[in-house]
Design a protein around this motif. Structure first.
Motif, PDB file in Angstrom:
ATOM      1  N   GLY A   1       0.795  -1.226   0.000  1.00  8.27           N
ATOM      2  CA  GLY A   1       0.000   0.000   0.000  1.00  8.27           C
ATOM      3  C   GLY A   1       0.822   1.268   0.000  1.00  8.27           C
ATOM      4  O   GLY A   1       0.276   2.373  -0.060  1.00  8.27           O
ATOM      5  N   GLY A   2       2.128   1.155   0.103  1.00 10.45           N
ATOM      6  CA  GLY A   2       2.994   2.327   0.136  1.00 10.45           C
ATOM      7  C   GLY A   2       3.746   2.426   1.441  1.00 10.45           C
ATOM      8  O   GLY A   2       4.011   1.417   2.110  1.00 10.45           O
ATOM      9  N   GLN A   3       4.078   3.642   1.845  1.00 12.02           N
ATOM     10  CA  GLN A   3       4.868   3.852   3.047  1.00 12.02           C
ATOM     11  C   GLN A   3       4.051   3.529   4.290  1.00 12.02           C
ATOM     12  O   GLN A   3       2.848   3.798   4.357  1.00 12.02           O
ATOM     13  N   ILE A   4       4.705   2.952   5.292  1.00 12.56           N
ATOM     14  CA  ILE A   4       4.035   2.579   6.529  1.00 12.56           C
ATOM     15  C   ILE A   4       4.966   2.835   7.703  1.00 12.56           C
ATOM     16  O   ILE A   4       6.181   2.664   7.606  1.00 12.56           O
ATOM     17  N   ILE A   5       4.389   3.278   8.824  1.00 13.97           N
ATOM     18  CA  ILE A   5       5.119   3.481  10.070  1.00 13.97           C
ATOM     19  C   ILE A   5       4.369   2.743  11.172  1.00 13.97           C
ATOM     20  O   ILE A   5       3.175   2.968  11.368  1.00 13.97           O
ATOM     21  N   LEU A   6       5.058   1.881  11.878  1.00 12.62           N
ATOM     22  CA  LEU A   6       4.461   1.141  12.985  1.00 12.62           C
ATOM     23  C   LEU A   6       5.287   1.371  14.246  1.00 12.62           C
ATOM     24  O   LEU A   6       6.508   1.370  14.210  1.00 12.62           O
ATOM     25  N   SER A   7       4.575   1.566  15.358  1.00  7.00           N
ATOM     26  CA  SER A   7       5.225   1.740  16.657  1.00  7.00           C
ATOM     27  C   SER A   7       4.622   0.762  17.654  1.00  7.00           C
ATOM     28  O   SER A   7       3.429   0.431  17.580  1.00  7.00           O
ATOM     29  N   SER A   8       5.434   0.304  18.589  1.00  5.56           N
ATOM     30  CA  SER A   8       4.932  -0.592  19.625  1.00  5.56           C
ATOM     31  C   SER A   8       3.835   0.065  20.456  1.00  5.56           C
ATOM     32  O   SER A   8       2.973  -0.631  21.009  1.00  5.56           O
ATOM     33  N   LYS A   9       3.825   1.386  20.518  1.00  4.73           N
ATOM     34  CA  LYS A   9       2.805   2.092  21.291  1.00  4.73           C
ATOM     35  C   LYS A   9       1.417   1.941  20.685  1.00  4.73           C
ATOM     36  O   LYS A   9       0.411   2.254  21.331  1.00  4.73           O
ATOM     37  N   GLN A  10       1.343   1.476  19.438  1.00  7.51           N
ATOM     38  CA  GLN A  10       0.061   1.293  18.769  1.00  7.51           C
ATOM     39  C   GLN A  10      -0.638   0.003  19.203  1.00  7.51           C
ATOM     40  O   GLN A  10      -1.790  -0.224  18.828  1.00  7.51           O
ATOM     41  N   TYR A  11       0.047  -0.841  19.985  1.00  6.63           N
ATOM     42  CA  TYR A  11      -0.505  -2.150  20.317  1.00  6.63           C
ATOM     43  C   TYR A  11      -0.539  -2.392  21.823  1.00  6.63           C
ATOM     44  O   TYR A  11       0.034  -3.375  22.326  1.00  6.63           O
ATOM     45  N   PRO A  12      -1.213  -1.523  22.585  1.00  4.43           N
ATOM     46  CA  PRO A  12      -1.272  -1.751  24.033  1.00  4.43           C
ATOM     47  C   PRO A  12      -2.124  -2.972  24.376  1.00  4.43           C
ATOM     48  O   PRO A  12      -3.139  -3.247  23.727  1.00  4.43           O
ATOM     49  N   LYS A  13      -1.673  -3.702  25.384  1.00  2.00           N
ATOM     50  CA  LYS A  13      -2.429  -4.855  25.866  1.00  2.00           C
ATOM     51  C   LYS A  13      -3.679  -4.362  26.591  1.00  2.00           C
ATOM     52  O   LYS A  13      -3.611  -3.469  27.440  1.00  2.00           O
ATOM     53  N   SER A  14      -4.841  -4.952  26.266  1.00  2.00           N
ATOM     54  CA  SER A  14      -6.088  -4.549  26.906  1.00  2.00           C
ATOM     55  C   SER A  14      -6.862  -5.772  27.371  1.00  2.00           C
ATOM     56  O   SER A  14      -6.621  -6.895  26.905  1.00  2.00           O
ATOM     57  N   HIS A  15      -7.788  -5.542  28.289  1.00  2.00           N
ATOM     58  CA  HIS A  15      -8.662  -6.613  28.755  1.00  2.00           C
ATOM     59  C   HIS A  15     -10.026  -6.018  29.081  1.00  2.00           C
ATOM     60  O   HIS A  15     -10.125  -5.026  29.798  1.00  2.00           O
ATOM     61  N   LYS A  16     -11.076  -6.640  28.537  1.00  2.00           N
ATOM     62  CA  LYS A  16     -12.440  -6.192  28.787  1.00  2.00           C
ATOM     63  C   LYS A  16     -13.126  -7.131  29.763  1.00  2.00           C
ATOM     64  O   LYS A  16     -12.837  -8.332  29.797  1.00  2.00           O
ATOM     65  N   ALA A  17     -14.043  -6.556  30.535  1.00  2.09           N
ATOM     66  CA  ALA A  17     -14.793  -7.363  31.495  1.00  2.09           C
ATOM     67  C   ALA A  17     -16.149  -6.727  31.725  1.00  2.09           C
ATOM     68  O   ALA A  17     -16.342  -5.524  31.510  1.00  2.09           O
ATOM     69  N   TYR A  18     -17.101  -7.543  32.142  1.00  5.78           N
ATOM     70  CA  TYR A  18     -18.404  -7.016  32.525  1.00  5.78           C
ATOM     71  C   TYR A  18     -18.332  -6.503  33.960  1.00  5.78           C
ATOM     72  O   TYR A  18     -17.679  -7.110  34.813  1.00  5.78           O
ATOM     73  N   ALA A  19     -18.987  -5.375  34.204  1.00  2.00           N
ATOM     74  CA  ALA A  19     -19.068  -4.852  35.564  1.00  2.00           C
ATOM     75  C   ALA A  19     -20.009  -5.754  36.355  1.00  2.00           C
ATOM     76  O   ALA A  19     -21.220  -5.763  36.119  1.00  2.00           O
ATOM     77  N   ASP A  20     -19.451  -6.537  37.251  1.00  2.00           N
ATOM     78  CA  ASP A  20     -20.216  -7.530  38.012  1.00  2.00           C
ATOM     79  C   ASP A  20     -21.133  -6.825  39.013  1.00  2.00           C
ATOM     80  O   ASP A  20     -20.649  -6.094  39.893  1.00  2.00           O
TER      81      ASP A  20
END
Length: 290
Positions: free
Chosen positions: A248-267
């Protein structure tokens, strides 16, 4: 049922005698920082420590600058002097107030925070990183003194997905690669942590920045084991950024773009704080130690 989301930060203090992290949070609670436009943030004093964990709140609000121009949003013009005289904004009042839970696991020096609360208000992971880094790195030496030793530096880094390095190195033709490695805690269980600490201390450096540039742009950089070891260390304390090209052309990737996340239901049968503590200990702390 509301869904809450969590992200995490690695917080690494140098030096960090027993009790340093609690002292850090106690001493800097209430310190304000402007982190996005007119948005202000601060965090509360921590709770009592239980089983190596304490918690509190991150507060965010908008602060009105009384010296800035004012507009009548109906007439779309500056209000006349009479209307201006009627505007009274009390001192120490913030608007658009929001709060997010934080949980700190002392053994892993890991801060887990709500990035989306039960009211669907959000705190971007990059903004949380900026808030804590600014507060800690600006004020820590003034407020933390344990056993006669000042806490002279604090690193703050987003916890990122484990496969982040693979995503970055998968760019077909990498032309530039930057790896910044911060000094980790001596008790980290990360690969090559001891070697990195020893070398950074020996050369009196707080961080190491490594840059690679391609020789033949048609081929791209060819990551080897050394680059992967450096990148793995930087994912924990620091960052990795690559520039290159794909179909697709030029690309820039940073580790900051991939933060670890976790979702949960509010019990409904427990508090969001209980949920946050369990996620911090069972999800993020476990990942942090492997």
């Amino acid at each position: 049922m509301a869904t809450v989301e969590f992200h995490a930060l690695n917080i690494s203090a140098t030096p960090h005698p027993r009790g340093a992290y609690r002292k850090l949070f106690e001493g800097l609670a209430g310190k304000r920082v402007k982190y996005y436009g007119e948005k202000i943030a601060a965090f509360s004093k921590p709770s009592d420590t239980k089983d190596g964990v304490f918690w509190g709140y991150i507060f965010s609000w908008t602060e009105i600058d009384k010296n800035q121009p004012v507009i009548d949003t109906i007439l779309l013009q500056k209000p006349d002097e009479e209307k201006l005289a009627d505007i009274i904004i009390p001192e120490n009042i913030g608007f658009n107030w929001q709060s997010f839970i934080y949980v700190f696991v002392e053994e892993r020096h890991l801060l887990v925070f709500e990035s989306r609360n039960a009211e669907s208000r959000t705190l971007a992971p990059s903004n949380a990183e900026k808030i804590f880094r600014t507060i800690f790195q600006t004020n820590s030496i003034v407020y933390v003194l344990i056993d006669g030793y000042p806490l002279y530096h604090v690193e703050v880094d987003l916890v990122v997905e484990k496969n982040t390095l693979d995503k970055i190195f998968s760019i077909p033709r990498i032309s530039q690669l930057e790896i910044q490695i911060g000094r980790p805690n001596p008790d980290d269980n990360s690969i090559d942590a001891d070697r990195i600490i020893e070398r950074l201390e020996r050369i009196n450096a707080r961080a190491e920045i490594i840059r690679y540039r391609v020789s033949d742009s048609k081929e791209g950089l060819k990551p080897d084991e050394t680059m992967r070891e450096q990148g793995a260390a930087a994912l924990r304390h620091g960052f990795v950024e690559a520039k290159g090209e794909n179909e697709g052309g030029q690309i820039i990737l940073s580790s900051k773009q991939y933060p670890k996340s976790h979702k949960a239901y509010a019990d409904p049968h427990s508090t969001t704080i209980d949920t946050a503590i369990q996620i911090a200990k069972r999800i993020f702390a476990r990942l942090d130690s492997t």
